[in-house]
Design a protein around this motif. Structure first.
Motif, mmCIF file in Angstrom:
data_model
loop_
_atom_site.group_PDB
_atom_site.id
_atom_site.type_symbol
_atom_site.label_atom_id
_atom_site.label_comp_id
_atom_site.label_asym_id
_atom_site.label_seq_id
_atom_site.Cartn_x
_atom_site.Cartn_y
_atom_site.Cartn_z
ATOM 1 N N LEU A 97 11.569 10.217 -2.304
ATOM 2 C CA LEU A 97 11.112 8.835 -2.419
ATOM 3 C C LEU A 97 11.259 8.326 -3.853
ATOM 4 O O LEU A 97 11.596 7.164 -4.072
ATOM 5 C CB LEU A 97 9.664 8.705 -1.948
ATOM 6 C CG LEU A 97 9.433 8.880 -0.446
ATOM 7 C CD1 LEU A 97 7.945 8.894 -0.134
ATOM 8 C CD2 LEU A 97 10.128 7.802 0.338
ATOM 9 N N LYS A 98 11.015 9.198 -4.836
ATOM 10 C CA LYS A 98 11.189 8.795 -6.234
ATOM 11 C C LYS A 98 12.648 8.504 -6.538
ATOM 12 O O LYS A 98 12.960 7.592 -7.294
ATOM 13 C CB LYS A 98 10.642 9.876 -7.170
ATOM 14 C CG LYS A 98 9.128 9.889 -7.222
ATOM 15 C CD LYS A 98 8.610 10.981 -8.132
ATOM 16 C CE LYS A 98 7.088 11.034 -8.089
ATOM 17 N NZ LYS A 98 6.556 12.136 -8.892
ATOM 18 N N GLU A 99 13.566 9.269 -5.953
ATOM 19 C CA GLU A 99 14.991 9.023 -6.145
ATOM 20 C C GLU A 99 15.396 7.670 -5.568
ATOM 21 O O GLU A 99 16.293 7.019 -6.082
ATOM 22 C CB GLU A 99 15.821 10.121 -5.487
ATOM 23 C CG GLU A 99 15.789 11.432 -6.214
ATOM 24 C CD GLU A 99 16.521 12.534 -5.465
ATOM 25 O OE1 GLU A 99 17.136 12.249 -4.416
ATOM 26 O OE2 GLU A 99 16.469 13.685 -5.935
ATOM 27 N N LYS A 100 14.721 7.247 -4.504
ATOM 28 C CA LYS A 100 15.013 5.954 -3.886
ATOM 29 C C LYS A 100 14.408 4.800 -4.683
ATOM 30 O O LYS A 100 14.754 3.646 -4.462
ATOM 31 C CB LYS A 100 14.480 5.909 -2.458
ATOM 32 C CG LYS A 100 15.278 6.738 -1.502
ATOM 33 C CD LYS A 100 14.786 6.443 -0.105
ATOM 34 C CE LYS A 100 15.802 6.807 0.908
ATOM 35 N NZ LYS A 100 17.007 6.015 0.835
ATOM 36 N N GLY A 101 13.468 5.093 -5.578
ATOM 37 C CA GLY A 101 12.872 4.053 -6.402
ATOM 38 C C GLY A 101 11.430 3.731 -6.072
ATOM 39 O O GLY A 101 10.846 2.815 -6.646
ATOM 40 N N PHE A 102 10.834 4.454 -5.140
ATOM 41 C CA PHE A 102 9.439 4.231 -4.789
ATOM 42 C C PHE A 102 8.523 4.937 -5.776
ATOM 43 O O PHE A 102 8.879 5.968 -6.352
ATOM 44 C CB PHE A 102 9.129 4.775 -3.386
ATOM 45 C CG PHE A 102 9.702 3.959 -2.267
ATOM 46 C CD1 PHE A 102 9.098 2.780 -1.876
ATOM 47 C CD2 PHE A 102 10.839 4.373 -1.613
ATOM 48 C CE1 PHE A 102 9.611 2.028 -0.838
ATOM 49 C CE2 PHE A 102 11.372 3.635 -0.576
ATOM 50 C CZ PHE A 102 10.756 2.456 -0.189
ATOM 51 N N LYS A 103 7.330 4.386 -5.940
ATOM 52 C CA LYS A 103 6.272 5.082 -6.665
ATOM 53 C C LYS A 103 5.486 5.855 -5.617
ATOM 54 O O LYS A 103 5.152 5.316 -4.565
ATOM 55 C CB LYS A 103 5.360 4.100 -7.380
ATOM 56 C CG LYS A 103 6.042 3.313 -8.472
ATOM 57 C CD LYS A 103 5.091 2.331 -9.070
ATOM 58 C CE LYS A 103 5.795 1.446 -10.084
ATOM 59 N NZ LYS A 103 4.917 0.404 -10.581
ATOM 60 N N VAL A 104 5.188 7.116 -5.906
ATOM 61 C CA VAL A 104 4.515 7.962 -4.932
ATOM 62 C C VAL A 104 3.277 8.572 -5.573
ATOM 63 O O VAL A 104 3.320 9.031 -6.718
ATOM 64 C CB VAL A 104 5.443 9.084 -4.424
ATOM 65 C CG1 VAL A 104 4.770 9.869 -3.319
ATOM 66 C CG2 VAL A 104 6.753 8.527 -3.934
ATOM 67 N N LYS A 105 2.180 8.583 -4.820
ATOM 68 C CA LYS A 105 0.926 9.174 -5.298
ATOM 69 C C LYS A 105 0.536 10.289 -4.341
ATOM 70 O O LYS A 105 0.489 10.091 -3.133
ATOM 71 C CB LYS A 105 -0.154 8.104 -5.350
ATOM 72 C CG LYS A 105 -1.442 8.596 -5.931
ATOM 73 C CD LYS A 105 -2.436 7.464 -6.046
ATOM 74 C CE LYS A 105 -3.731 7.960 -6.633
ATOM 75 N NZ LYS A 105 -4.731 6.884 -6.705
ATOM 76 N N ARG A 106 0.267 11.454 -4.884
ATOM 77 C CA ARG A 106 -0.154 12.609 -4.086
ATOM 78 C C ARG A 106 -1.645 12.533 -3.848
ATOM 79 O O ARG A 106 -2.433 12.409 -4.788
ATOM 80 C CB ARG A 106 0.224 13.889 -4.820
ATOM 81 C CG ARG A 106 0.001 15.122 -4.026
ATOM 82 C CD ARG A 106 0.476 16.320 -4.828
ATOM 83 N NE ARG A 106 0.334 17.524 -4.059
ATOM 84 C CZ ARG A 106 1.216 18.490 -4.005
ATOM 85 N NH1 ARG A 106 2.313 18.398 -4.726
ATOM 86 N NH2 ARG A 106 1.019 19.546 -3.275
ATOM 87 N N VAL A 107 -2.050 12.618 -2.572
ATOM 88 C CA VAL A 107 -3.462 12.533 -2.207
ATOM 89 C C VAL A 107 -3.861 13.840 -1.557
ATOM 90 O O VAL A 107 -3.163 14.338 -0.678
ATOM 91 C CB VAL A 107 -3.711 11.356 -1.235
ATOM 92 C CG1 VAL A 107 -5.156 11.318 -0.815
ATOM 93 C CG2 VAL A 107 -3.299 10.042 -1.874
#
Length: 109
Positions: A97-107
């Motif tokens: 997802l980061k490679e696609k440009g999204f910001k991701v948060k681990r919960v």
């Protein structure tokens, strides 16, 4: 003799133009400012990864779900605006997802 040559023989006056079809799945998905939430749960003793928090169109999120399942070669589903992936693939999914440009948060853990 390929199809293009055969068509040129059948229609010599026609001016053939090549069309470029780009596989732009990355550009067609709406990017958002808020981070996607990547959760880990166990249901019936089996680990699952849940991606939640997408605010764009449902069809874009379904396309993203299909792409993730294909790349990871795992099962999963799309329910209630959440992507559910079978297994614990948080690290791989977050990286993709980061490679696609999204910001991701681990919960969670």
């Amino acid at each position: 003799m390929d199809l293009q040559d055969q068509l040129k023989n059948l229609f010599p006056e026609h001016d053939f133009q090549e069309e470029n079809h780009d596989e732009g799945t990355e550009n067609s998905i709406w990017m958002q400012e808020a981070p996607l939430l990547c959760k880990y749960e166990k249901r019936k003793g089996k680990p699952i990864t849940i991606i939640d928090g997408y605010t764009g169109a449902t069809e874009d999120f379904k396309t993203l779900a299909k792409e993730l399942k294909t790349k990871l070669s795992v099962g999963g589903s799309f329910k209630d605006d959440k992507i559910i992936i079978q297994g614990d693939f948080r690290d791989k999914i977050m990286e993709m997802l980061k490679e696609k440009g999204f910001k991701v948060k681990r919960v969670g853990g």
